[in-house]
Design a protein around this motif. Structure first.
Motif: not given
Length: 142
Positions: A56-66, A68-72, A132-135
């Protein structure tokens, strides 16, 4: 103190890969740290990334790099139940349609071992996501 937990992820699954070309657009490129590689989904909504930790972990934030034009455009992060199918707790957010790294700080941390990041809608007409990037930022209980 919260830190990147990307190297602690045991397993990734994605909803689709563009033209099933896993060698060029597969899930392995989500967290390889290279700006020139990416995960590219096939068309259709929703798209998702499921990821699992050993403990188990505690997630406090996520980082995303899309790309442009193909973002959620409408997104949610959820803790998966034991079956891995249904998110129990959800954090909903909207991403901007650009190429910048975007950080989404959760209003309440999510605790669990399995998570699903769902892109309900995409800024692309066909529903494709290019990431491109996911954290994942948070803490372990060790």
């Amino acid at each position: 103190m919260s830190s990147s937990m990307i190297n602690k992820i045991q397993q990734y699954k994605v909803s689709s890969v563009l033209n099933n070309d896993r060698k060029v657009y597969g899930k392995q490129f989500l967290c390889d740290g290279k700006d020139e590689t990416c995960w590219n989904s096939d068309q259709g909504s929703p798209q998702w990334v499921k990821f699992t930790f050993n403990s188990p972990v505690m997630v406090s934030a996520i980082k995303l790099q899309f790309q442009g034009g193909f973002a959620g455009s409408r997104c949610e992060l959820g803790v998966l139940d034991i079956s891995g199918a249904t998110p129990k707790s959800l954090f909903q957010f909207s991403a901007e349609d650009n190429n910048s790294v975007q950080e989404f700080v959760l209003t309440d941390s999510l605790c669990g071992t399995a998570f699903c990041l769902t892109f309900i809608n995409s800024t692309d007409f066909y529903g494709r996501i290019i990431l491109y990037n996911f954290d994942v930022i948070g803490n372990t209980f060790e």
